[in-house]
Design a protein around this motif. Structure first.
Motif, mmCIF file in Angstrom:
data_model
loop_
_atom_site.group_PDB
_atom_site.id
_atom_site.type_symbol
_atom_site.label_atom_id
_atom_site.label_comp_id
_atom_site.label_asym_id
_atom_site.label_seq_id
_atom_site.Cartn_x
_atom_site.Cartn_y
_atom_site.Cartn_z
ATOM 1 N N LYS A 163 29.094 15.513 0.394
ATOM 2 C CA LYS A 163 28.039 14.784 1.179
ATOM 3 C C LYS A 163 26.739 14.968 0.494
ATOM 4 C CE LYS A 163 30.948 14.562 5.190
ATOM 5 N NZ LYS A 163 31.290 15.141 6.685
ATOM 6 N N ILE A 164 25.555 14.362 1.114
ATOM 7 C CA ILE A 164 24.482 14.665 0.361
ATOM 8 C C ILE A 164 23.508 15.104 1.498
ATOM 9 C CG2 ILE A 164 22.522 13.392 -0.788
ATOM 10 C CD1 ILE A 164 24.613 11.277 -1.670
ATOM 11 N N ALA A 165 22.750 16.003 1.095
ATOM 12 C CA ALA A 165 21.778 16.596 2.082
ATOM 13 C C ALA A 165 20.333 16.070 1.634
ATOM 14 C CB ALA A 165 21.701 18.226 2.011
ATOM 15 N N ILE A 166 19.376 15.786 2.723
ATOM 16 C CA ILE A 166 18.115 15.417 2.223
ATOM 17 C C ILE A 166 17.014 16.394 2.996
ATOM 18 C CG2 ILE A 166 16.338 13.629 2.599
ATOM 19 C CD1 ILE A 166 18.791 11.693 2.645
ATOM 20 N N LEU A 167 16.419 17.070 2.276
ATOM 21 C CA LEU A 167 15.301 18.165 3.009
ATOM 22 C C LEU A 167 13.947 17.332 3.027
ATOM 23 C CD1 LEU A 167 16.317 21.552 0.912
ATOM 24 C CD2 LEU A 167 16.970 20.634 3.539
ATOM 25 N N ILE A 168 13.136 17.588 4.098
ATOM 26 C CA ILE A 168 12.175 16.899 4.354
ATOM 27 C C ILE A 168 11.062 18.120 4.566
ATOM 28 C CG2 ILE A 168 10.968 15.304 5.960
ATOM 29 C CD1 ILE A 168 13.644 14.280 6.772
ATOM 30 N N ASN A 169 10.005 17.942 3.835
ATOM 31 C CA ASN A 169 8.847 18.848 4.006
ATOM 32 C C ASN A 169 8.126 18.637 5.326
ATOM 33 O OD1 ASN A 169 7.076 20.917 3.108
ATOM 34 N ND2 ASN A 169 5.455 19.367 2.295
ATOM 35 N N GLY A 170 7.814 19.906 5.901
ATOM 36 C CA GLY A 170 6.996 19.491 7.111
ATOM 37 C C GLY A 170 7.946 19.744 8.599
ATOM 38 N N THR A 171 9.531 19.711 8.252
ATOM 39 C CA THR A 171 10.104 19.776 9.477
ATOM 40 C C THR A 171 11.257 20.776 9.072
ATOM 41 O OG1 THR A 171 11.736 18.351 10.852
ATOM 42 C CG2 THR A 171 11.469 17.662 8.466
ATOM 43 N N PRO A 172 11.740 21.340 10.331
ATOM 44 C CA PRO A 172 12.777 22.351 9.894
ATOM 45 C C PRO A 172 14.202 21.677 10.067
ATOM 46 C CG PRO A 172 11.963 22.575 12.149
ATOM 47 C CD PRO A 172 11.266 21.523 11.477
ATOM 48 N N PHE A 173 14.242 20.384 10.216
ATOM 49 C CA PHE A 173 15.777 19.706 10.378
ATOM 50 C C PHE A 173 16.084 18.829 9.085
ATOM 51 C CE2 PHE A 173 14.212 20.464 14.606
ATOM 52 C CZ PHE A 173 15.188 20.753 15.074
ATOM 53 N N SER A 174 17.116 18.917 8.819
ATOM 54 C CA SER A 174 17.640 18.213 7.467
ATOM 55 C C SER A 174 18.533 17.208 7.857
ATOM 56 C CB SER A 174 18.361 19.095 6.388
ATOM 57 O OG SER A 174 19.118 18.442 5.568
#
Length: 574
Positions: A163-174
């Motif tokens: 699977k693919i993970a998407i990290l987002i700057n400014g949030t502690p959730f992926s």
């Protein structure tokens, strides 16, 4: 090179491992150097708050993108882990990072995800939920195709599954994509359990889902089609919402017990509630209840009995016997309000208040301190009243309820001396009792003197009582009252804070005199609703001699009231 964290590599060193650990590799003609350049990050990982684990790692992602990438790389130290950085959102230009393993990811899924990311037209992307909505084409999908997580170990596990993970700057959730139904049933703690325990937990979750979806509908269908096959205690109960006990004229059957039974209605309208009154005379409350059960086709459910009323005449009898049946019921002893019905409990229960939207709900709302904040309404719970009744050093009290045409009047209270009905306090005395008890109910202070007549709206009122002991002198009681409020009504115009201070001084003097007169009245009645006797015993010991001393001392002890009033304003008129 004479640089810190710099070393010369030998042929046996693993270049991949050094790179993953934050080193720069410099290739020179004569040698190869490794310089550790890992930075100290200000944003530290935080403990998980949504997906908490009992046995697994306790730290989750943070709001810093670089820190989150480091957390993933430390748990997945493989050269096949690929990071692709992009920006989403037209003005926000939020940084996101795609993480996937090239040896596991499906190329068509990766291509589809990149296509959807390039088609996002949202202005602001600041959280995982926003990005998930932007990537989802079908807005009415029953099951989500992406999952939000805050756990690095959860992300690493899904990357290893393709699977693919998407990290987002400014949030502690992926975000994790794509997901299937099973991903929402499993938990990370399943990996740390034994095989049979893990599978048992998963099976129980599926069973819970099926029960939640089918049991309410099945119950309604079965009870509507064939109600006689449903357990009668579940399908056929009637709520004894209010009860009352009066003194009977029959000496052999001294208790006249009245139950007000709710009759549910399909339409909820003010003043349109229905109820049924049942009255039975018996030699005990238990016997009266059992006889009344033979007059209805359902069982009584006393879990909804929120108000219990007694007449003045019955309270003059042995209250221990009177309250015994009620106190032994665990379903009502901590929730039922008590009161005195005047002239009788049955007369009060007969009233059908026009404001009621649910059967017999007006009295419950009147006693609920979060709904009704009137300082004239005294609230007393069954178990608290029972404690006061038989505790030395403190006396019990109950609100007095009088029936009117379409409503009730609750502005006085009855006070006991031990288990004896001693008398009633008037409306102003009831208000003072309520305020000095530090209840949430707040009202106003009416100040009437020769020089001024005005009203103070009370925002906060706090009182504190203490018995003072002076060497060689009789003890006395000091009552300190602090009031914060505003002028609600006055005939004078207030031009400065000096005028407010002048009126505060007048009100303080007035309340001191009023409070001391109130305590003198209680002393003449011989009642102690504030538990000053308990304070005296706490200081001098709980013995018979101490109690006798207090009984002689209380009628003559000086009770001094000191009031401090802070007027914050004069309303909206100046």
């Amino acid at each position: 090179m004479s640089l810190p964290n710099c070393k010369t590599l030998q042929g046996k060193d693993d270049l991949d491992e050094l790179l993953f650990n934050g080193n720069i590799i410099i290739f020179l003609p004569e040698r190869v150097l490794a310089i550790k350049v890992i930075t100290e990050l200000n944003s530290e990982p935080r403990e998980t708050t949504v997906e908490m684990s009992v046995q697994g790692p306790q730290m989750g992602l943070c709001e810093d993108l670089a820190t989150n990438i480091t957390l993933i790389r430390r748990r997945y130290p493989s050269k096949n882990l690929v990071m692709e950085k992009q920006k989403v959102g037209t003005p926000s230009k939020t940084d996101i990072v795609l993480l996937y393993g090239t040896d596991y990811v499906q190329e068509d899924v990766l291509a589809e995800l990149k296509t959807r990311l390039s088609e996002i037209e949202e202005d602001m992307i600041q959280a995982g939920g926003q990005l998930q909505n932007a990537l989802t084409k079908g807005k009415f999908n029953l099951f989500p195709t992406m999952m939000i997580t805050e756990r690095p170990d959860h992300i690493v596990l899904n990357i290893s599954q393709g699977k693919i993970a998407i990290l987002i700057n400014g949030t502690p959730f992926s975000l994790i994509a794509p997901t299937v139904f099973f991903d929402f049933i499993s938990a990370m703690d399943d990996l740390y359990q034994a095989y049979w325990i893990k599978n048992l937990l998963v099976v129980l979750r599926y069973i819970d889902i099926m029960v939640t979806l089918t049991l309410p509908a099945s119950y309604i269908a079965i009870s509507s089609f064939k109600p006689e096959i449903v357990w009668s205690q579940l399908a056929m109960t009637i709520a004894g919402s209010r009860s009352g006990v009066d003194k009977s004229s029959n000496e052999k059957k001294p208790y006249s017990v009245t139950l007000k039974l709710d009759i549910p209605s399909a339409q909820i309208q003010p003043g349109k509630t229905n109820f049924q009154l049942l009255t039975e005379r018996a030699d005990s409350i238990h016997e009266a209840i059992r006889v009344m059960e033979s007059k209805v086709d359902k069982q009584f459910d006393f879990g909804h009995c929120r108000v219990i009323l007694f007449s003045k005449a019955i309270l003059n009898e042995d209250q221990k016997v009177l309250l015994d049946w009620f106190m032994r019921r665990r379903d009502i002893q901590g929730i039922s309000f008590l009161g005195v019905g005047k002239p009788s409990a049955k007369a009060v229960l007969k009233i059908k208040a026009k404001s009621e939207r649910l059967p017999s709900n007006a009295l419950v709302l009147a006693f609920d301190e979060s709904v009704n904040t009137s300082p004239y309404v005294i609230t007393e719970i069954l178990n608290d009243y029972f404690m006061r009744l038989y505790e030395d050093g403190i006396d019990a009290f109950l609100p007095v309820i009088e029936p009117l045409k379409d409503t009730y009047k609750i502005d006085t209270c009855a006070i006991m001396k031990g288990t004896t009905y001693k008398g009633e306090l008037n409306r102003d005395e009831t208000r003072i009792l309520n305020e000095l008890e530090n209840t949430p109910r707040r009202g106003h202070i009416s100040v009437a003197t020769k020089h001024a007549n005005f009203f103070i709206f009370v925002d906060k009122l706090k009182s504190k009582m203490k018995i003072k002991y002076l060497k060689g002198k009789k003890p006395y009681v000091e009552v300190n009252v602090k009031v914060i409020g505003t002028i609600e009504e006055a005939q004078k115009k207030f031009r400065s804070s000096r005028d407010l201070k002048e009126y505060a001084n007048i009100a303080e003097h007035f309340m001191n005199k009023q409070g001391e007169a109130f305590f003198k009245h209680l002393q003449r009645m011989g009642v102690d609703p504030f538990g000053l006797g308990l304070k005296y015993e706490a200081k001098n010991g709980v013995t018979k001699r101490v109690r006798e001393n207090w009984k002689r001392l209380y009628p003559e002890i000086d009770i001094l009231v000191h009031t401090h009033i802070d007027l914050r304003g004069s309303g909206t008129m100046y």
